[in-house]
Design a protein around this motif. Structure first.
Motif, short mmCIF file in Angstrom:
data_model
loop_
_atom_site.label_atom_id
_atom_site.label_comp_id
_atom_site.label_asym_id
_atom_site.label_seq_id
_atom_site.Cartn_x
_atom_site.Cartn_y
_atom_site.Cartn_z
N ARG A 1 0.83 -1.20 0.00
CA ARG A 1 0.00 0.00 0.00
C ARG A 1 0.87 1.25 0.00
NH1 ARG A 1 -4.89 1.35 4.16
NH2 ARG A 1 -5.93 -0.02 2.69
N ALA A 2 1.90 1.26 0.85
CA ALA A 2 2.80 2.41 0.90
C ALA A 2 3.51 2.60 -0.43
CB ALA A 2 3.81 2.23 2.03
N ALA A 3 4.00 1.50 -1.02
CA ALA A 3 4.74 1.57 -2.28
C ALA A 3 3.88 2.16 -3.39
CB ALA A 3 5.24 0.19 -2.68
N CYS A 4 2.60 1.80 -3.41
CA CYS A 4 1.70 2.37 -4.43
C CYS A 4 1.55 3.87 -4.24
CB CYS A 4 0.34 1.68 -4.37
SG CYS A 4 0.36 -0.02 -4.98
N ARG A 5 1.51 4.34 -3.01
CA ARG A 5 1.41 5.77 -2.76
C ARG A 5 2.71 6.48 -3.15
NH1 ARG A 5 -1.69 5.93 3.16
NH2 ARG A 5 -3.63 4.99 2.42
N TRP A 6 3.83 5.80 -3.00
CA TRP A 6 5.12 6.39 -3.40
C TRP A 6 5.28 6.41 -4.91
CZ3 TRP A 6 8.59 2.93 0.20
CH2 TRP A 6 8.27 3.20 1.55
N GLY A 7 4.50 5.60 -5.62
CA GLY A 7 4.62 5.52 -7.07
C GLY A 7 5.48 4.38 -7.55
N ILE A 8 5.74 3.38 -6.67
CA ILE A 8 6.60 2.26 -7.07
C ILE A 8 5.89 0.92 -6.91
CG2 ILE A 8 8.71 3.53 -6.53
CD1 ILE A 8 8.94 1.81 -3.98
N GLY A 9 4.57 0.90 -7.06
CA GLY A 9 3.86 -0.36 -7.02
C GLY A 9 4.36 -1.32 -8.08
N GLU A 10 4.78 -0.78 -9.23
CA GLU A 10 5.31 -1.62 -10.31
C GLU A 10 6.57 -2.36 -9.89
OE1 GLU A 10 7.04 -1.09 -14.88
OE2 GLU A 10 6.03 0.59 -13.89
N VAL A 11 7.36 -1.75 -9.02
CA VAL A 11 8.58 -2.40 -8.53
C VAL A 11 8.22 -3.65 -7.73
CG1 VAL A 11 10.58 -2.14 -7.00
CG2 VAL A 11 9.91 -0.26 -8.51
N LEU A 12 7.26 -3.53 -6.81
CA LEU A 12 6.87 -4.67 -6.01
C LEU A 12 6.16 -5.73 -6.85
CD1 LEU A 12 7.61 -2.60 -3.79
CD2 LEU A 12 5.85 -3.67 -2.38
N ASN A 13 5.43 -5.30 -7.87
CA ASN A 13 4.82 -6.27 -8.77
C ASN A 13 5.89 -7.11 -9.47
OD1 ASN A 13 2.19 -5.48 -8.23
ND2 ASN A 13 2.16 -3.96 -9.85
N ARG A 14 6.94 -6.43 -9.92
CA ARG A 14 8.03 -7.14 -10.61
C ARG A 14 8.74 -8.10 -9.68
NH1 ARG A 14 10.81 -6.33 -15.39
NH2 ARG A 14 9.52 -4.51 -15.83
N LEU A 15 8.79 -7.76 -8.39
CA LEU A 15 9.45 -8.60 -7.40
C LEU A 15 8.50 -9.64 -6.79
CD1 LEU A 15 11.40 -5.75 -5.59
CD2 LEU A 15 12.44 -7.58 -6.94
N ASP A 16 7.27 -9.70 -7.30
CA ASP A 16 6.25 -10.64 -6.79
C ASP A 16 5.96 -10.40 -5.31
OD1 ASP A 16 5.97 -11.98 -9.25
OD2 ASP A 16 7.71 -13.24 -8.81
N LEU A 17 5.98 -9.12 -4.92
CA LEU A 17 5.66 -8.78 -3.54
C LEU A 17 4.28 -8.14 -3.40
CD1 LEU A 17 9.01 -7.38 -2.12
CD2 LEU A 17 7.73 -9.33 -1.28
N SER A 18 3.50 -8.11 -4.48
CA SER A 18 2.17 -7.54 -4.41
C SER A 18 1.22 -8.53 -3.75
CB SER A 18 1.66 -7.19 -5.81
OG SER A 18 1.61 -8.36 -6.62
N SER A 19 0.09 -8.04 -3.30
CA SER A 19 -0.90 -8.89 -2.66
C SER A 19 -2.29 -8.51 -3.15
CB SER A 19 -0.83 -8.73 -1.13
OG SER A 19 -1.94 -9.35 -0.52
N ASN A 20 -3.08 -9.50 -3.53
CA ASN A 20 -4.44 -9.22 -3.99
C ASN A 20 -5.30 -8.63 -2.88
OD1 ASN A 20 -3.94 -10.24 -6.57
ND2 ASN A 20 -4.42 -12.34 -5.94
N GLY A 21 -4.88 -8.84 -1.63
CA GLY A 21 -5.69 -8.35 -0.52
C GLY A 21 -5.18 -7.08 0.11
N TRP A 22 -4.29 -6.38 -0.57
CA TRP A 22 -3.66 -5.22 0.08
C TRP A 22 -4.65 -4.11 0.38
CZ3 TRP A 22 -3.34 -0.18 -1.72
CH2 TRP A 22 -3.71 0.02 -3.06
#
Length: 257
Positions: free
Chosen positions: A21-42
């Motif tokens: 959630r924090a990463a998306c607000r910072w503008g780097i959600g794509e980074v965590l997606n690439r690292l497979d650190l995203s969550s469908n329940g975030w």
């Protein structure tokens, strides 16, 4: 040059969902997606982010996300720099889904300290200047890495030599891959003010007691290349510092990566 100083240290421990959630607000959600650190329940994660984490937005920022294996230990950490401050983060344990974040005022000394700490994973200062860089297929390299444990050294050497056309370099790289003292990957990211696109650069490293390799690779789906270059610990640290402290443009990887 601005005077170096550090403000009061701020710390918090977040779950993977809260970090996303924090990463998306910072503008780097794509980074965590690439690292497979995203969550469908975030989106359902408890909103308990402190203001210094949730309100950290900037039009220009830089960062590095690193995963590494050092002997029997594994770790994951990152540094995110913008105009307001720098945030250090690290996974609480190899099997943990929690991350500890520390916020401080961003000045060059902090970036230097992080780069120096990161380079502890690089085992030797030696620079094998007599070996040139090798150009490989990223897809072929990934195939070899997936079979690394079952492949004999001679087979790995031959496959690398066929792919790169460099027999001597393939011998040195194969030996490093089969018996690494440490290895890992770093995702460099950044965005310059006025540019909406997030700049991404993927780098892997392999280090032994006698030799270090930096492996720069393509990040686009339609690209298929990987460049393996012998490197020293000093050059590795310099690469990190140049990226983090080059604030005027996100074109820095062309100069330092």
């Amino acid at each position: 040059m601005q005077e170096d100083f550090v403000t009061e240290r701020k710390e918090v421990t977040l779950s993977a969902e809260e970090l996303y959630r924090a990463a998306c607000r910072w503008g780097i959600g794509e980074v965590l997606n690439r690292l497979d650190l995203s969550s469908n329940g975030w989106e359902q994660a408890p909103d308990r982010l402190p203001a210094w984490v949730s309100d950290l937005t900037a039009s220009s920022f830089r960062g590095c996300w690193m995963r590494y294996h050092l002997e029997e230990q594994a770790g994951e950490e990152f540094i995110h720099c913008c105009e307001e401050q720098v945030i250090f983060g690290e996974r609480m344990g190899e099997a943990s889904s929690s991350f500890k974040l520390c916020g401080e005022q961003v000045w060059e000394s902090l970036c230097h300290a992080w780069a120096k700490k990161t380079c502890q994973s690089i085992r030797t200062e030696e620079d094998q200047a007599d070996l040139p860089a090798m150009l490989l297929s990223r897809n072929e390299y990934d195939t070899l890495i997936s079979r690394l444990k079952e492949m004999e050294l001679d087979e790995l050497m031959n496959r690398l030599a066929i792919n790169s056309g460099d027999h001597e370099g393939s011998i040195a790289l194969a030996r490093s891959l089969k018996r690494p003292g440490s290895h890992g990957e770093i995702l460099f990211y950044g965005r310059h003010s006025g540019c909406e696109k997030l700049e991404l650069h993927q780098v892997r490293f392999v280090s032994t007691d006698h030799m270090n390799w930096i492996l720069r690779e393509s990040t686009g789906d339609r690209e298929d290349w990987l460049i393996a270059s012998p490197s020293s610990r000093h050059k590795f640290q310099e690469m990190l510092e140049l990226w983090l402290m080059h604030s005027s443009s996100v074109e820095a990887p062309n100069e330092c990566l």
